[in-house]
Scaffold this motif. Structure first.
Motif, PDB file in Angstrom:
ATOM      1  N   ILE A  19       0.843  -1.205   0.000  1.00 24.61           N
ATOM      2  CA  ILE A  19       0.000   0.000   0.000  1.00 24.61           C
ATOM      3  C   ILE A  19       0.882   1.260   0.000  1.00 24.61           C
ATOM      4  O   ILE A  19       0.647   2.190  -0.741  1.00 24.61           O
ATOM      5  CB  ILE A  19      -0.941   0.034   1.226  1.00 24.61           C
ATOM      6  CG1 ILE A  19      -1.748  -1.268   1.354  1.00 24.61           C
ATOM      7  CG2 ILE A  19      -1.858   1.263   1.153  1.00 24.61           C
ATOM      8  CD1 ILE A  19      -2.888  -1.441   0.399  1.00 24.61           C
ATOM      9  N   GLY A  40      -8.057   6.745  -0.532  1.00 29.95           N
ATOM     10  CA  GLY A  40      -7.412   5.492  -0.912  1.00 29.95           C
ATOM     11  C   GLY A  40      -5.946   5.630  -1.260  1.00 29.95           C
ATOM     12  O   GLY A  40      -5.319   4.685  -1.734  1.00 29.95           O
ATOM     13  N   GLY A  42      -3.501   6.113   0.822  1.00 26.07           N
ATOM     14  CA  GLY A  42      -2.632   5.506   1.829  1.00 26.07           C
ATOM     15  C   GLY A  42      -2.392   6.363   3.054  1.00 26.07           C
ATOM     16  O   GLY A  42      -1.538   6.045   3.886  1.00 26.07           O
ATOM     17  N   LYS A  43      -3.167   7.426   3.205  1.00 24.61           N
ATOM     18  CA  LYS A  43      -2.955   8.347   4.329  1.00 24.61           C
ATOM     19  C   LYS A  43      -3.183   7.650   5.682  1.00 24.61           C
ATOM     20  O   LYS A  43      -2.343   7.721   6.574  1.00 24.61           O
ATOM     21  CB  LYS A  43      -3.880   9.578   4.202  1.00 24.61           C
ATOM     22  CG  LYS A  43      -3.694  10.355   2.906  1.00 24.61           C
ATOM     23  CD  LYS A  43      -4.571  11.596   2.836  1.00 24.61           C
ATOM     24  CE  LYS A  43      -6.067  11.348   2.915  1.00 24.61           C
ATOM     25  NZ  LYS A  43      -6.618  10.608   1.732  1.00 24.61           N
ATOM     26  N   SER A  44      -4.337   6.992   5.797  1.00 27.97           N
ATOM     27  CA  SER A  44      -4.625   6.304   7.067  1.00 27.97           C
ATOM     28  C   SER A  44      -3.666   5.140   7.282  1.00 27.97           C
ATOM     29  O   SER A  44      -3.263   4.852   8.418  1.00 27.97           O
ATOM     30  CB  SER A  44      -6.069   5.795   7.098  1.00 27.97           C
ATOM     31  OG  SER A  44      -6.965   6.883   7.118  1.00 27.97           O
ATOM     32  N   THR A  45      -3.284   4.486   6.191  1.00 27.55           N
ATOM     33  CA  THR A  45      -2.320   3.387   6.298  1.00 27.55           C
ATOM     34  C   THR A  45      -1.009   3.885   6.910  1.00 27.55           C
ATOM     35  O   THR A  45      -0.447   3.241   7.799  1.00 27.55           O
ATOM     36  CB  THR A  45      -2.062   2.761   4.906  1.00 27.55           C
ATOM     37  OG1 THR A  45      -3.304   2.244   4.416  1.00 27.55           O
ATOM     38  CG2 THR A  45      -1.037   1.656   4.972  1.00 27.55           C
ATOM     39  N   TYR A  56      -0.796  -3.903   9.735  1.00 28.58           N
ATOM     40  CA  TYR A  56      -0.082  -3.086   8.754  1.00 28.58           C
ATOM     41  C   TYR A  56       1.414  -3.297   8.934  1.00 28.58           C
ATOM     42  O   TYR A  56       1.982  -2.921   9.951  1.00 28.58           O
ATOM     43  CB  TYR A  56      -0.441  -1.609   8.947  1.00 28.58           C
ATOM     44  CG  TYR A  56      -1.908  -1.319   8.686  1.00 28.58           C
ATOM     45  CD1 TYR A  56      -2.299  -0.625   7.551  1.00 28.58           C
ATOM     46  CD2 TYR A  56      -2.896  -1.736   9.575  1.00 28.58           C
ATOM     47  CE1 TYR A  56      -3.650  -0.357   7.310  1.00 28.58           C
ATOM     48  CE2 TYR A  56      -4.243  -1.479   9.342  1.00 28.58           C
ATOM     49  CZ  TYR A  56      -4.604  -0.786   8.210  1.00 28.58           C
ATOM     50  OH  TYR A  56      -5.928  -0.522   7.967  1.00 28.58           O
TER      51      TYR A  56
HETATM   52  P1  ADP Z   1      -6.733   7.034   2.695  1.00 32.05           P
HETATM   53  O1  ADP Z   1      -6.693   7.165   4.178  1.00 32.05           O
HETATM   54  O2  ADP Z   1      -5.743   7.879   1.972  1.00 32.05           O
HETATM   55  O3  ADP Z   1      -8.107   7.234   2.151  1.00 32.05           O
HETATM   56  P2  ADP Z   1      -6.166   4.240   3.210  1.00 32.05           P
HETATM   57  O4  ADP Z   1      -4.823   4.216   3.835  1.00 32.05           O
HETATM   58  O5  ADP Z   1      -7.340   4.078   4.111  1.00 32.05           O
HETATM   59  O6  ADP Z   1      -6.320   5.528   2.306  1.00 32.05           O
HETATM   60  O7  ADP Z   1      -6.226   3.091   2.116  1.00 32.05           O
HETATM   61  C1  ADP Z   1      -5.184   2.876   1.165  1.00 32.05           C
HETATM   62  C2  ADP Z   1      -5.419   1.570   0.441  1.00 32.05           C
HETATM   63  O8  ADP Z   1      -5.247   0.490   1.344  1.00 32.05           O
HETATM   64  C3  ADP Z   1      -6.818   1.418  -0.137  1.00 32.05           C
HETATM   65  O9  ADP Z   1      -6.720   0.767  -1.365  1.00 32.05           O
HETATM   66  C4  ADP Z   1      -7.524   0.549   0.893  1.00 32.05           C
HETATM   67  O10 ADP Z   1      -8.533  -0.212   0.297  1.00 32.05           O
HETATM   68  C5  ADP Z   1      -6.392  -0.324   1.401  1.00 32.05           C
HETATM   69  N1  ADP Z   1      -6.625  -0.716   2.809  1.00 32.05           N
HETATM   70  C6  ADP Z   1      -6.586   0.083   3.894  1.00 32.05           C
HETATM   71  N2  ADP Z   1      -6.838  -0.597   5.035  1.00 32.05           N
HETATM   72  C7  ADP Z   1      -7.063  -1.874   4.646  1.00 32.05           C
HETATM   73  C8  ADP Z   1      -7.360  -3.086   5.346  1.00 32.05           C
HETATM   74  N3  ADP Z   1      -7.491  -3.100   6.683  1.00 32.05           N
HETATM   75  N4  ADP Z   1      -7.495  -4.218   4.617  1.00 32.05           N
HETATM   76  C9  ADP Z   1      -7.344  -4.200   3.267  1.00 32.05           C
HETATM   77  N5  ADP Z   1      -7.061  -3.107   2.561  1.00 32.05           N
HETATM   78  C10 ADP Z   1      -6.904  -1.967   3.214  1.00 32.05           C
END
Ligand code: ADP
Ligand code: MG
Length: 249
Positions: A19, A40, A42-45, A56
């Motif tokens: 990610i 989507g 990757g900010k929250s990731t 993660y």
């Molecule tokens: P943002 O916060 O920028 O909107 P996220 O970090 O939430 O983005 O998500 C980045 C990517 O990782 C997306 O494609 C999302 O579907 C995927 N993703 C995030 N968390 C999970 C998870 N727990 N399981 C599977 N995929 C995830």
């Protein structure tokens, strides 16, 4: 000046899917950095990898937090060392009194620093003082942690947690989402009051409106798991006017 956090070429995966694809970021004491980007990206990731969320996995790169290897620390140790993560969706915990929770967290930190723990009465005075400083209603103390709190109340409570725990680095994920303009102002002014020359903030936000109230030192745009552009607060204004397309195409 040593950075508070230095991230170098960080890659991260969830269930073996990559990610984050190489993030580098350096935040100095006293700074506020904003991380923006489409949904989507990757900010929250990023915030979860830094928090040490077990799902993660950092697969490549380094993260140095206050001159130590962050990625080797347990999630709990990261928190005790002064990393605070405010989640996009804070959990509601029924049966756990907000003031009691804060006292427990505060005392854990005091203990770690070799300082005296606060008894309920002393802590209540500290809490009153902080709540007054942040213009918060005293009834927040008696309620269960985040339970039935509105979006704005959860975020305000998060700022209260910050003021009690006094973290070195706060990473706040979409603190502005779902807030009306008054709540946004209160949260922003609370954050501004907590800015100091020896702490730092990373504000993750999809919209630039929070940055009308909190002036960032740098703005970064995340797309497909990497930073594709960095700039000053003018970059946030450009994004507000033009969206993300011109950068991601
Ligand atoms: P943002 O916060 O920028 O909107 P996220 O970090 O939430 O983005 O998500 C980045 C990517 O990782 C997306 O494609 C999302 O579907 C995927 N993703 C995030 N968390 C999970 C998870 N727990 N399981 C599977 N995929 C995830
Ligand atoms: Mg997110």
């Amino acid at each position: 000046m040593n950075p508070i956090i230095e991230i170098q070429d960080l890659h991260a995966e969830i269930d073996e899917k990559e990610i984050l694809t190489g993030i580098s970021l350096r935040v100095l004491p006293g700074e506020v950095h904003a991380i923006m980007g489409p949904n989507g990206s990757g900010k929250s990731t990023l915030s979860k990898v830094l928090a040490g969320h077990p799902q993660y996995k950092a697969s490549k790169g380094t993260v140095t937090f206050k001159n130590e290897n962050l990625l080797e620390m347990s999630a709990e140790l990261r928190a005790r060392k002064g990393l605070f993560i405010g989640y996009q969706y804070p959990v509601e915990v029924a049966g756990v009194n907000n003031a009691e929770f804060l006292r427990l967290a505060y005392n854990t930190k005091q203990k770690e620093a070799g300082l005296e723990e606060a008894d309920p009465l002393d802590f209540d005075m500290l809490l009153d003082e902080k709540m007054k400083f942040l213009d918060m209603d005293a009834r927040f103390k008696e309620r269960d942690l985040n339970s039935g709190f509105s979006g704005g109340e959860k975020k305000r409570n998060e700022i209260l947690q910050l003021s009690i725990l006094n973290p070195t680095l706060s990473i706040l994920d979409e603190t502005d989402s779902g807030l009306d303009i008054d709540a946004l102002r209160i949260v922003a002014s609370g954050l501004n009051k907590l800015r100091r020359s020896d702490n730092a903030f990373i504000l993750i936000t999809h919209y630039q409106r929070l940055l009308d109230y909190i002036e960032p030192n740098q703005v970064h745009v995340l797309s497909n798991g990497r930073i594709i552009r960095s700039g000053d607060k003018e970059l946030a204004k450009e994004l507000e006017e033009q969206g993300y397309d011109w950068l991601t195409k």
